[in-house]
Design a protein around this motif. Sequence first.
Motif, mmCIF file in Angstrom:
data_model
loop_
_atom_site.group_PDB
_atom_site.id
_atom_site.type_symbol
_atom_site.label_atom_id
_atom_site.label_comp_id
_atom_site.label_asym_id
_atom_site.label_seq_id
_atom_site.Cartn_x
_atom_site.Cartn_y
_atom_site.Cartn_z
ATOM 1 N N SER A 103 -3.538 9.292 8.168
ATOM 2 C CA SER A 103 -3.141 8.082 7.446
ATOM 3 C C SER A 103 -1.626 8.013 7.378
ATOM 4 O O SER A 103 -0.927 9.007 7.585
ATOM 5 C CB SER A 103 -3.733 8.061 6.043
ATOM 6 O OG SER A 103 -3.207 9.117 5.278
ATOM 7 N N VAL B 104 -7.004 2.123 -2.592
ATOM 8 C CA VAL B 104 -7.009 0.971 -1.690
ATOM 9 C C VAL B 104 -6.050 1.206 -0.525
ATOM 10 O O VAL B 104 -6.311 0.790 0.606
ATOM 11 C CB VAL B 104 -6.688 -0.343 -2.442
ATOM 12 C CG1 VAL B 104 -5.233 -0.394 -2.875
ATOM 13 C CG2 VAL B 104 -7.032 -1.544 -1.582
ATOM 14 N N ALA B 105 -4.943 1.928 -0.776
ATOM 15 C CA ALA B 105 -3.985 2.225 0.283
ATOM 16 C C ALA B 105 -4.578 3.178 1.310
ATOM 17 O O ALA B 105 -4.412 2.992 2.520
ATOM 18 C CB ALA B 105 -2.707 2.819 -0.314
ATOM 19 N N TYR C 221 0.829 -1.204 0.000
ATOM 20 C CA TYR C 221 0.000 0.000 0.000
ATOM 21 C C TYR C 221 0.863 1.253 0.000
ATOM 22 O O TYR C 221 1.759 1.396 0.833
ATOM 23 C CB TYR C 221 -0.915 0.010 1.231
ATOM 24 C CG TYR C 221 -1.671 -1.270 1.401
ATOM 25 C CD1 TYR C 221 -2.638 -1.656 0.465
ATOM 26 C CD2 TYR C 221 -1.412 -2.118 2.463
ATOM 27 C CE1 TYR C 221 -3.321 -2.850 0.609
ATOM 28 C CE2 TYR C 221 -2.094 -3.311 2.613
ATOM 29 C CZ TYR C 221 -3.052 -3.671 1.682
ATOM 30 O OH TYR C 221 -3.728 -4.858 1.816
ATOM 31 N N GLU D 167 3.077 -7.131 9.990
ATOM 32 C CA GLU D 167 2.581 -5.967 9.269
ATOM 33 C C GLU D 167 3.305 -4.708 9.737
ATOM 34 O O GLU D 167 3.663 -4.593 10.915
ATOM 35 C CB GLU D 167 1.082 -5.781 9.507
ATOM 36 C CG GLU D 167 0.227 -6.719 8.689
ATOM 37 C CD GLU D 167 -1.236 -6.314 8.746
ATOM 38 O OE1 GLU D 167 -1.580 -5.246 8.206
ATOM 39 O OE2 GLU D 167 -2.010 -7.078 9.336
ATOM 40 N N ARG E 162 -2.870 -5.658 15.196
ATOM 41 C CA ARG E 162 -2.685 -5.572 13.751
ATOM 42 C C ARG E 162 -1.280 -5.098 13.350
ATOM 43 O O ARG E 162 -0.578 -5.773 12.624
ATOM 44 C CB ARG E 162 -3.734 -4.660 13.116
ATOM 45 C CG ARG E 162 -3.542 -4.634 11.622
ATOM 46 C CD ARG E 162 -4.539 -3.864 10.849
ATOM 47 N NE ARG E 162 -3.947 -3.625 9.542
ATOM 48 C CZ ARG E 162 -3.900 -2.468 8.963
ATOM 49 N NH1 ARG E 162 -4.424 -1.416 9.532
ATOM 50 N NH2 ARG E 162 -3.332 -2.341 7.801
ATOM 51 N N LYS F 110 -6.744 1.313 3.669
ATOM 52 C CA LYS F 110 -6.017 0.410 4.570
ATOM 53 C C LYS F 110 -5.151 1.157 5.584
ATOM 54 O O LYS F 110 -4.864 0.630 6.656
ATOM 55 C CB LYS F 110 -5.106 -0.524 3.765
ATOM 56 C CG LYS F 110 -5.851 -1.465 2.854
ATOM 57 C CD LYS F 110 -6.487 -2.582 3.613
ATOM 58 C CE LYS F 110 -7.071 -3.617 2.670
ATOM 59 N NZ LYS F 110 -7.750 -4.676 3.387
#
Length: 197
Positions: free
Chosen positions: A53, A37-38, A31, A69, A104, A41
């Motif tokens: 972000s 899409v990035a 991403y 991750e 996560r 996410k």
Amino acid sequence: MAGEQLHQRGADGARRAKLWLEATTRANVYYVTPEPVAVAKLSYRWADGGSFSYDLGGVLLGGEFQGHEFVAESKFYDGHHDQGTLYVEFLAKCYRALTLQPTRIDHFMWITWAPFLVTRWSDLRSPGEIRSAVKLHRGRVFGSPSNHPVDQISDETCELLAERLWIIVLSERQEKLVISTENLSILRAVGIERGAG
């Protein structure tokens, strides 16, 4: 520097950080903001209703980091500029993201081309530095500051985040001293063929 130039330089920094991370052969960067899409996410909500972000995200490969991750912020600067202020805000963002999704994100990376806050360098990844950042931004992290006094900042979360923080300082010459794109493709193809990719 004009706003558009800053935006272009920021996008270039994210692209270069992606290339460097992947050239280490230890990261897949899936991403990159501002790809739609990035953004989905890599975006999080502040408690006060705002949002933030990260620039990059993906998965680390091999050894103790296999499958972990990560998210990253890149600063393609030619000097320290306002990195100190932005880094403190980054720590508050990371604290918030870790609070929202504690299982996560395994690694939070600050990737820069210029050192910053050098008189505090050895403390930049410390729980104390994180606590100070969260205290400064507590209205955004917790919502109304009056509802979340400073003593509610979690020492455990500050320590956990300190263990997950990376500060990576690159140089334009260093970017060239990595595996070539062609050889990286060969290496990845061999890994996929053997079932390791």
